[in-house]
Design a protein around this motif. Structure first.
Motif, PDB file in Angstrom:
ATOM      1  N   LYS A 119       0.856  -1.198   0.000  1.00 32.54           N
ATOM      2  CA  LYS A 119       0.000   0.000   0.000  1.00 32.54           C
ATOM      3  C   LYS A 119       0.890   1.246   0.000  1.00 32.54           C
ATOM      4  CE  LYS A 119      -4.090   1.818   2.439  1.00 32.54           C
ATOM      5  NZ  LYS A 119      -4.756   2.017   1.121  1.00 32.54           N
ATOM      6  N   ASN A 136      -7.353  -4.259   8.205  1.00 35.02           N
ATOM      7  CA  ASN A 136      -7.805  -3.142   7.363  1.00 35.02           C
ATOM      8  C   ASN A 136      -8.078  -3.647   5.937  1.00 35.02           C
ATOM      9  OD1 ASN A 136      -8.047  -1.031   5.644  1.00 35.02           O
ATOM     10  ND2 ASN A 136      -6.031  -0.107   6.111  1.00 35.02           N
ATOM     11  N   LYS A 137      -9.340  -3.689   5.539  1.00 32.17           N
ATOM     12  CA  LYS A 137      -9.733  -4.238   4.229  1.00 32.17           C
ATOM     13  C   LYS A 137      -9.188  -3.382   3.082  1.00 32.17           C
ATOM     14  CE  LYS A 137     -12.406  -7.688   5.719  1.00 32.17           C
ATOM     15  NZ  LYS A 137     -11.364  -8.184   6.694  1.00 32.17           N
ATOM     16  N   ASP A 138      -8.748  -2.155   3.379  1.00 31.24           N
ATOM     17  CA  ASP A 138      -8.201  -1.306   2.308  1.00 31.24           C
ATOM     18  C   ASP A 138      -6.813  -1.749   1.888  1.00 31.24           C
ATOM     19  OD1 ASP A 138      -9.715   1.734   3.652  1.00 31.24           O
ATOM     20  OD2 ASP A 138     -10.477   0.075   2.379  1.00 31.24           O
ATOM     21  N   SER A 141      -7.337  -4.262  -3.035  1.00 28.67           N
ATOM     22  CA  SER A 141      -8.369  -3.600  -3.863  1.00 28.67           C
ATOM     23  C   SER A 141      -9.618  -4.444  -3.947  1.00 28.67           C
ATOM     24  CB  SER A 141      -7.830  -3.365  -5.270  1.00 28.67           C
ATOM     25  OG  SER A 141      -6.638  -2.648  -5.203  1.00 28.67           O
ATOM     26  N   LYS A 316     -15.723  -5.314  -4.090  1.00 24.49           N
ATOM     27  CA  LYS A 316     -14.661  -5.807  -3.204  1.00 24.49           C
ATOM     28  C   LYS A 316     -14.543  -7.315  -3.291  1.00 24.49           C
ATOM     29  CE  LYS A 316     -11.632  -4.575  -0.051  1.00 24.49           C
ATOM     30  NZ  LYS A 316     -10.599  -3.541  -0.334  1.00 24.49           N
TER      31      LYS A 316
END
Ligand code: GYE
Length: 756
Positions: A119, A136-138, A141, A316
């Motif tokens: 990231k 953290n799912k972020d 992508s 997602k």
């Protein structure tokens, strides 16, 4: 029904980008793509492993989707089912600055840190197949894959409907579960589907154990279950390969796999539907039901990347629809959570994708991706922090041997903030183009301005000068060797280690596989035959990597500074085994131009300085040999005419037609099985005696009265034996005991599983 045969020894490809074709392919960046990018989109794909046919189909699907023609360059890394390997692979992708990272995680947990690094490097990550469990799912992508819990629930529902249809009471079901890789989403979901149904229906779930999604372990686990339980009547296999192994164990135990539980059958069910054998078993009823798990994620992942390329935000989570298959007519539909699903018959294929075993095995070569020492930055960069660092390397010092991105260790170190103060260059120079034995003068690397100090002059390996030694604190060695005693890179390494030991400087060897590392052969060097082509009391083919040899040089006290006098650290390769036959992606030196020549070099180099050319000045030195003297010899019908080329100016018999043999088309497997083949030399010697008795076959003696061939063998005994007419077997018998003793001696220094 007869089981499939074992897998032939694997020939491993080192740089494993599916697109690399032999040595020196066309540069991908010369082709653009549809998203207005100048160059191809580089995708780094960290695959779980090669544990099952499903996995190989998935790998193939990815490779077929991300081709150069499609505007992609795929860097494929196999994790051998180890998370550590995958984390290292992702870090390498970040180092390489890929455009996208695609990760098929072996298990769910433990990805937070490395995905955070991706990231921070602003490289989008797409998760495929199994899930990652991150806070953290972020950190990624999007994901595409199967709903494994639903697969499990569907299968449990089918078992319920089927056993009811044949009047089996719930509590008469005695089930064992051969689970997949523990902690993987596929295992978690499928196991949950069964255990919940067992609880709800009062089924007797006898035992669960992991078969790691492989046939071998499936067989082992089932054999163990059969020893422990005599009332098993349902086997829940979490993939086809485990089911094939389990059925083997059931039959070996004298039991019968099949749906007729009432009459003592043991019913087997499984997941995937990719393996040809499993489909045959399903038609046969040996596997009573298969829950499809679709591996064809290549086009799906590509679709997601194309959305991201145009700034769209994909969903997602992207689930794939899947079906249920059985050759048993009893159950036509099943219901899960109020939704009904059809049960389809078994055709010749499920996903229209049955990959013939041979093709899958070919893919396995791509799998066995070796992680070089130089790719493991985390392990060696800390050793160089705040240190003036020198490199002993040449053109082969490419990170991960990635011929697409071609990042040289020199550039990678500088990019990682390492103060590189010098590069020591061996025979053939830093660029690896200078003639064999020719003087290599020192220079400065244009690109980086780093001084290049030559270790090869006056036709011999030099020791570094004390002035050179004052330019650094730590020496990093990263160079591709070929594992033969008369190949000089290890001699330069020896002198560098000795100088470092004297000066109290640390040596770090970033290890690489040895293309001739799968065997040991040839006489041990006798002292009186020490020369610029032989320094250590080891066999011609010693079977060790440079890292292993450095440990032996240090441990055996071969340095004049004494035993373990060199502060040596070796960063070993990962996933490398001595049985592997490794195909190099770069010429290790100007006259070893093919993988065949590298494997033939221990058998053909003896022609050097004799009346026979070994093909210097042709396209394939060491893979051909011949002489003008052999004109008219029937079996020597291959003709070539040496000419001056880069790395071989003024070759022997330049401009003269030579008659001999070409070994270029010999298969790598065939060459590898021969080890050192003395027949070439013996036959040529005998033919020469027939055509010319005036001249010595061995060429001229040197000022010590020795022939060059004796230096190469490290003794004159082989030449004398050939002159006496001894056979290759007799000659080899003369040094068999020496080799056995050497193998014992080298054992403590080996870093990789021994081949023999
Ligand atoms: O079922 C099995 C493979 O993750 C869905 O992994 C995949 C599973 C598949 O080894 O064959």
């Amino acid at each position: 029904m007869k089981k499939n045969v074992g897998i032939a020894a694997a020939i491993l490809f080192l740089a494993v980008t599916a697109v690399s074709c032999g040595i020196g392919g066309k540069k991908p960046e010369e082709k653009g793509n549809d998203f207005g990018r100048e160059k191809l989109i580089t995708v780094g794909f960290s695959q779980v492993g090669a544990e099952s046919d499903w996995r190989n189909s998935n790998s193939l699907s990815m490779q077929n989707a991300f081709t150069q023609d499609e505007g992609y360059n795929l860097i494929f890394k196999n994790g051998q089912q180890k998370q550590a390997n995958q984390i290292t692979a992702v870090r390498t992708f970040i180092q390489q600055g890929v455009d996208y990272i695609v990760l098929a995680p072996v298990t769910e947990s433990g990805w937070d840190f490395v995905l955070q690094e991706a990231k921070e490097a602003e490289i989008p990550v797409i998760i495929v197949d199994r899930m990652v469990d991150v806070s953290n799912k972020d950190l990624y992508s999007c994901w595409v894959g199967s709903d494994f819990e639903l697969e499990g629930k569907k299968m449990a529902s089918w078992i319920k409907y089927y056993t009811q249809s044949i009047g089996i009471d719930s509590d008469d079901l005695h089930i064992v579960n051969i689970q997949g890789t523990i902690g993987s989403t596929a295992q978690i979901g499928r196991t949950k589907g069964l255990s919940e149904a067992a609880r709800e229906n009062g089924w007797d779930l006898l035992a669960e154990a992991s078969g790691d999604f492989t046939e071998t372990k499936g067989r082992e686990v089932m054999a163990d279950f059969l020893k422990r339980y005599d009332n098993i009547n349902v086997v829940y296999c979490e993939n086809d390969n485990e089911a094939i192994g389990a059925i083997d164990a059931i039959i070996s135990a004298g039991k019968h796999p099949g749906p007729d539980i009432r009459n003592g059958d043991i019913m087997v069910v499984s997941f995937d539907g990719v393996n040809k054998e499993a489909l045959e078993y399903a038609k046969e009823g040996w596997i009573s039901c298969i829950a499809e798990c679709n591996p064809m994620h290549g086009p799906r992942v590509k679709g997601l990347i194309e959305m991201l390329e145009v700034g769209e935000v994909p969903d997602k989570l992207n689930y794939v629809d899947e079906r249920l298959f059985s050759s048993i007519e009893n159950v036509k539909t099943i219901v899960v959570d109020g939704v009904s699903y059809n049960v389809e018959g078994i055709g010749d294929s499920i996903q229209g994708l049955i990959i013939p075993k041979a093709e899958i095995e070919v893919d396995k070569h791509v799998e066995a991706d070796i992680l070089l020492g130089n790719e493991q930055f985390d392990f060696y960069l800390p050793l160089l922090e705040g240190k003036r660092t020198a490199l002993f390397t040449n053109h082969t010092g490419i990170i991960g041997n990635d011929t697409i991105n071609e990042k040289h260790i020199l550039d990678a170190l500088i990019e990682n903030g390492v103060e590189v103060t010098a590069v020591f260059a061996p025979e053939h120079g830093f660029r690896g183009t200078a003639d064999a034995g020719s003087d290599v003068s020192s220079s400065v690397d244009e690109k980086t301005g780093v001084p290049i100090l030559s270790l090869y002059g006056d036709g011999d390996t030099k020791e570094p000068s004390s002035k050179d030694m004052d330019t650094f604190d730590v020496l990093v060695i990263d160079i591709q060797d070929v594992g033969v005693r008369y190949y000089t890179y290890y001699i330069s390494m020896y002198y560098m280690m000795e100088a470092c030991a004297k000066a109290g400087k640390k040596v770090v060897v970033l290890d690489r596989p040895n293309p001739n590392g799968f065997y040991v052969d040839g006489p041990i060097l006798e002292d009186e035959y020490k020369s610029k082509a032989g320094l250590l009391p080891i066999p011609v083919v010693h079977g060790m990597t440079l890292g292993e040899l450095a440990r032996m040089i240090n441990g055996e006290g071969w340095l004049s500074t004494g035993k373990n006098s060199c502060d040596l650290t070796v960063i070993p390769c990962q996933n490398y085994h001595h049985e592997d036959i490794v195909k190099l992606t770069k010429n290790p030196s100007p006259n070893l131009k093919t993988a065949e020549a590298v494997l033939l070099y221990p058998s053909t180099c003896y022609f050097e300085n004799t009346v026979v050319s070994v093909g210097r000045g042709t396209d394939n030195p060491f893979a051909v040999f011949g002489s003008p003297y052999f004109e008219g010899i029937e079996s020597y019908d291959y003709e070539f005419t040496p000419v001056s080329t880069e790395g071989a100016s003024n070759p022997v018999f330049e401009g003269q037609v030579c008659y001999g043999i070409s070994l270029q088309s010999k298969k790598l497997n065939e060459i590898s099985e021969e080890h050192i083949n003395l027949n070439y030399l013996i036959d040529a010697y005998n033919y020469f005696q027939e055509v010319n008795t005036d001249k010595s076959f061995w060429g001229k003696k040197d000022k010590y009265g020795k022939f060059w061939v004796d230096y190469l063998f490290g003794t004159n005994k082989v030449r004398l034996a050939i002159e006496e007419g001894q056979s290759p077997e007799q000659i080899k018998a003369s040094f068999t005991d020496d080799i056995a003793r050497f193998k014992e001696k080298r054992k403590p220094y080996l870093l990789y599983q021994d081949a023999e």
